[in-house]
Design a protein around this motif. Sequence first.
Motif, PDB file in Angstrom:
ATOM      1  N   ASN A  27      37.564  32.689  35.218  1.00  0.00           N
ATOM      2  CA  ASN A  27      36.712  32.896  34.042  1.00  0.00           C
ATOM      3  C   ASN A  27      36.960  31.787  33.027  1.00  0.00           C
ATOM      4  OD1 ASN A  27      35.728  35.201  35.134  1.00  0.00           O
ATOM      5  ND2 ASN A  27      37.001  36.596  33.928  1.00  0.00           N
ATOM      6  N   ILE A  42      43.955  42.428  28.958  1.00  0.00           N
ATOM      7  CA  ILE A  42      44.800  43.335  29.765  1.00  0.00           C
ATOM      8  C   ILE A  42      46.169  42.699  30.001  1.00  0.00           C
ATOM      9  CG2 ILE A  42      45.074  44.313  32.091  1.00  0.00           C
ATOM     10  CD1 ILE A  42      42.064  44.879  32.041  1.00  0.00           C
ATOM     11  N   ALA A  43      46.162  41.413  30.326  1.00  0.00           N
ATOM     12  CA  ALA A  43      47.439  40.717  30.562  1.00  0.00           C
ATOM     13  C   ALA A  43      48.323  40.798  29.330  1.00  0.00           C
ATOM     14  CB  ALA A  43      47.168  39.263  30.924  1.00  0.00           C
ATOM     15  N   MET A  44      47.726  40.552  28.176  1.00  0.00           N
ATOM     16  CA  MET A  44      48.509  40.575  26.917  1.00  0.00           C
ATOM     17  C   MET A  44      49.005  41.991  26.622  1.00  0.00           C
ATOM     18  SD  MET A  44      49.727  39.025  24.346  1.00  0.00           S
ATOM     19  CE  MET A  44      49.017  37.545  23.741  1.00  0.00           C
ATOM     20  N   VAL A  78      30.162  39.443  27.788  1.00  0.00           N
ATOM     21  CA  VAL A  78      31.184  40.478  28.010  1.00  0.00           C
ATOM     22  C   VAL A  78      31.862  40.289  29.368  1.00  0.00           C
ATOM     23  CG1 VAL A  78      31.582  42.963  28.237  1.00  0.00           C
ATOM     24  CG2 VAL A  78      29.966  42.112  26.550  1.00  0.00           C
ATOM     25  N   LEU A  79      31.066  40.116  30.397  1.00  0.00           N
ATOM     26  CA  LEU A  79      31.625  40.188  31.752  1.00  0.00           C
ATOM     27  C   LEU A  79      31.937  38.842  32.395  1.00  0.00           C
ATOM     28  CD1 LEU A  79      29.301  43.017  33.081  1.00  0.00           C
ATOM     29  CD2 LEU A  79      31.630  43.227  32.259  1.00  0.00           C
ATOM     30  N   HIS A  80      31.366  37.785  31.946  1.00  0.00           N
ATOM     31  CA  HIS A  80      31.563  36.443  32.526  1.00  0.00           C
ATOM     32  C   HIS A  80      31.354  36.459  34.042  1.00  0.00           C
ATOM     33  CE1 HIS A  80      33.299  35.359  28.684  1.00  0.00           C
ATOM     34  NE2 HIS A  80      34.145  36.361  28.793  1.00  0.00           N
ATOM     35  N   HIS A  85      46.845  34.915  33.664  1.00  0.00           N
ATOM     36  CA  HIS A  85      46.995  34.993  32.209  1.00  0.00           C
ATOM     37  C   HIS A  85      48.449  35.292  31.846  1.00  0.00           C
ATOM     38  CE1 HIS A  85      43.159  34.605  30.077  1.00  0.00           C
ATOM     39  NE2 HIS A  85      42.553  35.191  31.105  1.00  0.00           N
ATOM     40  N   ASP A  88      38.134  37.565  27.083  1.00  0.00           N
ATOM     41  CA  ASP A  88      37.999  38.017  28.472  1.00  0.00           C
ATOM     42  C   ASP A  88      38.878  39.243  28.664  1.00  0.00           C
ATOM     43  OD1 ASP A  88      37.807  38.305  31.148  1.00  0.00           O
ATOM     44  OD2 ASP A  88      38.816  36.424  31.686  1.00  0.00           O
ATOM     45  N   ILE A  89      38.331  40.263  29.310  1.00  0.00           N
ATOM     46  CA  ILE A  89      39.111  41.508  29.449  1.00  0.00           C
ATOM     47  C   ILE A  89      40.391  41.284  30.250  1.00  0.00           C
ATOM     48  CG2 ILE A  89      37.902  42.363  31.524  1.00  0.00           C
ATOM     49  CD1 ILE A  89      38.174  45.158  29.936  1.00  0.00           C
ATOM     50  N   ASN A  90      40.369  40.324  31.163  1.00  0.00           N
ATOM     51  CA  ASN A  90      41.581  40.055  31.953  1.00  0.00           C
ATOM     52  C   ASN A  90      42.710  39.502  31.067  1.00  0.00           C
ATOM     53  OD1 ASN A  90      40.407  40.788  34.487  1.00  0.00           O
ATOM     54  ND2 ASN A  90      39.222  38.895  34.358  1.00  0.00           N
ATOM     55  N   GLY A  91      42.323  38.642  30.148  1.00  0.00           N
ATOM     56  CA  GLY A  91      43.317  38.098  29.202  1.00  0.00           C
ATOM     57  C   GLY A  91      43.875  39.188  28.315  1.00  0.00           C
ATOM     58  N   ALA A 114      37.561  31.989  29.991  1.00  0.00           N
ATOM     59  CA  ALA A 114      38.630  32.358  29.050  1.00  0.00           C
ATOM     60  C   ALA A 114      40.007  31.917  29.557  1.00  0.00           C
ATOM     61  CB  ALA A 114      38.625  33.855  28.808  1.00  0.00           C
ATOM     62  N   GLN A 128      43.400  37.097  38.052  1.00  0.00           N
ATOM     63  CA  GLN A 128      43.239  36.441  36.741  1.00  0.00           C
ATOM     64  C   GLN A 128      44.178  37.050  35.692  1.00  0.00           C
ATOM     65  OE1 GLN A 128      39.820  34.880  35.282  1.00  0.00           O
ATOM     66  NE2 GLN A 128      38.769  34.705  37.245  1.00  0.00           N
ATOM     67  N   ILE A 129      44.408  38.352  35.830  1.00  0.00           N
ATOM     68  CA  ILE A 129      45.371  38.987  34.908  1.00  0.00           C
ATOM     69  C   ILE A 129      46.752  38.358  35.101  1.00  0.00           C
ATOM     70  CG2 ILE A 129      46.586  41.161  34.389  1.00  0.00           C
ATOM     71  CD1 ILE A 129      43.955  42.601  35.086  1.00  0.00           C
ATOM     72  N   PRO A 186      40.579  32.917  24.525  1.00  0.00           N
ATOM     73  CA  PRO A 186      41.259  33.384  25.745  1.00  0.00           C
ATOM     74  C   PRO A 186      41.246  34.902  25.894  1.00  0.00           C
ATOM     75  CG  PRO A 186      42.605  31.768  24.625  1.00  0.00           C
ATOM     76  CD  PRO A 186      41.443  32.047  23.732  1.00  0.00           C
TER      77      PRO A 186
END
Lengths: 284, 160
Positions: free
Chosen positions: A61, A167-169, A45-47, B13, A162-165, A63, B9-10, A159
Amino acid sequence: MSKKRKIVSLAVFGVIIAALIAGIVITAPHAGIKEPINEVMKDAVLHETGRIDIFGKIQVNPALVSAWIVTGILIVFAVITRIFFIPKFTQIPGRFQYLLERGVGLFTGLAKQNSPQKTQFIGGYIFTAGVYIFIGTIFELFGFQAVTVSGFSISLPAPLADINGAIAMGFFSYGVILFGGLVNNGIKGMLHALKDFTLPVSMSFRLFGALLSGALVTELVYYYALTSYVVPVIVGVLFTLLHALIQAYVLTMLVSIFYGESSEKKEKPVRPEKIKKEKRRKTV
Amino acid sequence: MPLNIDIQQILLHMLNFVILFAVMYFVLYKPVKAFIDKRDACFREMEEKAKKDLDEAAAAKDEYEEKLRGAAEEIRTMKAEAQKDSREDADKIRSDAKKEAKEILNVAKLKAEHDTEVMIKNANSEICELAQQAAGKFVIENTSDAYDSFIESANDADED
């Protein structure tokens, strides 16, 4: 019984017996569980521990590395297709052309259905997002390996696992929706989209949750030796394919619906005073 | 940050996705969509043309059917006129023939009358001639007998 059938039957029995023997050996007591399940799940989950070093300057990360690889693959594919295949497109499509046209047509249709005002931009966006989510999710099936900072080898995840990916999307998609409102309806359109401020959070976490659940189930199945034999082949592939399709469809549909709402031309509401005046005129 | 959320990282991405979007949109999506749109327009044009041709064909068919209906009507009219003309001609021929026959009959009658008159005239003249001849003969016979009797009487008287 024909000779061919006999051979097939013998082969099937042989495989079953071999599988059973392998299962007995693998499921012997103390068969190599080293890390507790809660640690494995937390890592998935957290990497937090499995970061990868990029040229000694930045640690990311896994991802994100997956995202770069998927992006690289898609860009190369797009460029090769543009140079070698698109100029040779014919009125009656071949298999590859048909597949490509179906993909583009699917997302264009989705855009037209949910956002009939402006379809070109949003069609392109959801096409990219859909392909990225689908290919990105399938990517984890290949199990490409990377070396972490701590020197362990890890399998590269999807990809968006990962929660960052995610969130970005989610936030980028929200930005696209705001942009659509601003371009088509001015500040009012943007403000209308801003009202749904929970949208990026919900989109991000929906995507992250869905992809993470797939990763967790796969991780869980692989963790135990008993279930890691035969079952993961079916569960892993089917589960990954299924949620890749579903998540690609859900996100693209949500984006197109909200984009359609924010970019829809709104008629000015008629004031009640004006209606009264109109009525008076008619009666006079 | 909780859940290992990392702004950097966000953003990485996002950057990655923006690049992907730009390439996919301009290099793949747009050309393929342009091709599809072009083909759709071509098919739409062909369909419209086919529809237009069909409409034209239907209009031409209607026109020809109308013309055919008109021709049939015209034929009927012409036939009626021809029948009427032929009837009139026949009547005329018949009346002419009757007239001619009448004239011929009259002429024949007149000729017959004339011939009768001529014949009667001739017969009369012949009868006259015959009567004259008969009278002449009678006279001659009667005068010769008288002469003979005179002579005889004269002779008898001489002898006495």
